[in-house]
Scaffold this active site. Structure first.
Site, mmCIF file in Angstrom:
data_model
loop_
_atom_site.group_PDB
_atom_site.id
_atom_site.type_symbol
_atom_site.label_atom_id
_atom_site.label_comp_id
_atom_site.label_asym_id
_atom_site.label_seq_id
_atom_site.Cartn_x
_atom_site.Cartn_y
_atom_site.Cartn_z
ATOM 1 N N HIS A 282 -44.748 70.518 72.600
ATOM 2 C CA HIS A 282 -43.733 71.582 72.661
ATOM 3 C C HIS A 282 -43.105 71.576 74.051
ATOM 4 O O HIS A 282 -42.380 70.657 74.397
ATOM 5 C CB HIS A 282 -44.373 72.927 72.307
ATOM 6 C CG HIS A 282 -43.396 73.998 71.949
ATOM 7 N ND1 HIS A 282 -42.159 73.739 71.419
ATOM 8 C CD2 HIS A 282 -43.466 75.361 72.047
ATOM 9 C CE1 HIS A 282 -41.523 74.882 71.197
ATOM 10 N NE2 HIS A 282 -42.295 75.880 71.580
ATOM 11 N N HIS A 320 -36.086 65.005 65.562
ATOM 12 C CA HIS A 320 -36.354 66.401 65.221
ATOM 13 C C HIS A 320 -36.164 66.559 63.730
ATOM 14 O O HIS A 320 -35.116 66.199 63.181
ATOM 15 C CB HIS A 320 -35.421 67.359 65.969
ATOM 16 C CG HIS A 320 -35.979 68.741 66.061
ATOM 17 N ND1 HIS A 320 -36.146 69.546 64.951
ATOM 18 C CD2 HIS A 320 -36.436 69.458 67.119
ATOM 19 C CE1 HIS A 320 -36.672 70.700 65.322
ATOM 20 N NE2 HIS A 320 -36.859 70.670 66.619
ATOM 21 N N ASP A 361 -35.239 67.701 74.610
ATOM 22 C CA ASP A 361 -36.146 67.342 75.701
ATOM 23 C C ASP A 361 -35.614 66.134 76.467
ATOM 24 O O ASP A 361 -35.672 66.089 77.695
ATOM 25 C CB ASP A 361 -37.549 67.055 75.162
ATOM 26 C CG ASP A 361 -38.166 68.266 74.502
ATOM 27 O OD1 ASP A 361 -38.222 69.326 75.155
ATOM 28 O OD2 ASP A 361 -38.585 68.174 73.340
#
Length: 418
Positions: A282, A320, A361
């Site tokens: 995460h 994702h 990210d």
């Protein structure tokens, strides 16, 4: 091959085409257009194989619920944000569009259903001031300690007015910001422009400034640009914070809602969410990407990606499940950033070997590298941006007035066998 045709996917799954398309629409199977024939779609091999491993036939309710808890349909109703059709929406507004002009504080007004300007105005109120503490090393430790101290003393969230809770939410955002990046500039320095930084400070100018009305409090993006000595980066920092503000019921948000569902204080709920960011899957993804980038510099991007994938670990910075065509938040930032190595080669290798596109990210690490930001800048941007979403979900969860309590599907030894 990373991608399968519809015929290949149906042959593996042994289902009707309608079932395949339904799983794509639910985000359980990623799909993209076939470059050779845009009228056809291709389907991600890993998703097809994962679906094929599931048992055939009608599944029991326990199995359906277990899958939903791991990755599936939302487990709680929420009006705050959703990923739909390749877009991230904040209360029905496209997050990418909002990021073009909005500040994080304005997004907080939207998600918390506050009056416009309320969060920014409250960001430097006396209620935000906390006792001085010896700061631990790093933004992570400082954030954990500040939230823990508030959690030990703040009032429970139950049976309080919405206005009271929103004011407390603003003070918690200020507490976390100050812990991670330092106190806000005093006086008129909060609203200084880049031109002010180089202006002559003669006696007349000083006197005029002293008699002028108070300046608007500095936004978090402004404070970050000053703390990192990168004033030219402020607009990109603002955009990144807005894009990080919320993302449905991810792990940290769910942890926040579970804590708040017990009546815990808003600070305790945010602390629950914040602790999940220590995990590499995460908030810790940027630190994992740094390891991947270091391997790419030493051995080359293709070898680094291949070795990482062979270890069985998720490829940090890529892919994702909610975005078959790529993370829109990443695209919004990357189009404003230069190509850098090893980022460019890693992106090519990840797509070629795993069919994965850069996610947010990756974009945050690229932003940090392109603008010379501190190593922990991606983590700080993630945490401060997402704090707004945690608090929005906390405010929404308070209204439910019941605990979140899933059941366990027991798989241990039967009675009398121990």
């Amino acid at each position: 091959m990373v991608w399968m045709t519809a015929a290949e996917a149906l042959n593996v799954l042994q289902v009707r085409p309608q079932t395949l398309y339904a799983n794509v629409s639910r985000g359980k199977i990623r799909a993209k257009s076939d470059e050779a024939d845009p009228r056809r779609s291709l389907y991600h091999r890993d998703d097809i194989l994962r679906m094929a491993r599931r048992s055939n036939g009608r599944r029991k309710i326990e199995a359906v619920s277990a899958q939903a808890m791991q990755w599936g349909d939302p487990v709680l109703p929420s009006a705050i944000s959703t990923a739909a059709g390749g877009h991230l929406l904040y209360r029905g507004h496209d997050a990418v569009t909002l990021s073009e002009t909005a500040t994080l504080e304005e997004i907080a007004d939207l998600l918390w259903e506050a009056e416009p300007g309320q969060v920014l105005a409250a960001s430097t109120s006396p209620a935000c001031t906390q006792p001085a503490i010896a700061p631990p090393a790093g933004a992570l430790g400082a954030g954990l300690l500040a939230l823990a101290l508030r959690s030990a003393s703040d009032a429970p969230s139950m049976d309080r007015s919405a206005a009271d809770l929103r004011a407390e939410a603003a003070s918690i955002l200020a507490t976390l910001t100050e812990a991670m990046i330092g106190p806000a500039p005093a006086g008129r320095a909060t609203a200084r422009t880049d031109a002010d930084d180089t202006a002559d400070t003669d006696t007349c100018a000083t006197a005029a400034a002293a008699s002028a009305p108070p300046a608007t409090p500095a936004t978090i993006s402004r404070r970050l640009s000053l703390a990192w000595q990168r004033p030219a980066s402020e607009d990109l920092l603002r955009r990144a914070l807005v894009l990080m503000a919320d993302h449905e019921l991810n792990a940290s948000t769910f942890a926040t809602r579970v804590a708040i569902s017990t009546g815990a204080s808003l600070a305790a709920g945010v602390l629950a969410g914040f602790t999940t960011l220590t995990g590499p899957l995460h908030g810790g993804a940027s630190a994992e990407f740094a390891l991947l980038a270091a391997a790419a510099r030493e051995h080359g991007a293709e070898a680094a990606v291949a070795t990482w994938r062979a270890s069985g670990r998720a490829l940090p910075g890529f892919g994702h499940m909610l975005y078959a065509q790529g993370d829109p938040r990443a695209r919004a930032l990357m189009k404003l950033l230069p190509e850098l190595q090893p980022h460019t080669d890693l992106a090519a290798a990840a797509e070629a070997q795993a069919g994965e596109l850069p996610n947010i990210d990756f974009a945050l690490t690229l932003l940090a590298a392109a603008h010379g930001l501190p190593d922990d800048a991606p983590f700080i941007l993630f945490a401060l941006g997402r704090c707004v979403g945690w608090l929005a979900h906390a405010l929404e969860q308070v209204q439910a007035r019941r605990p979140i309590r899933p059941r366990a599907r027991y798989v241990g030894p039967s009675a009398g066998t121990c």
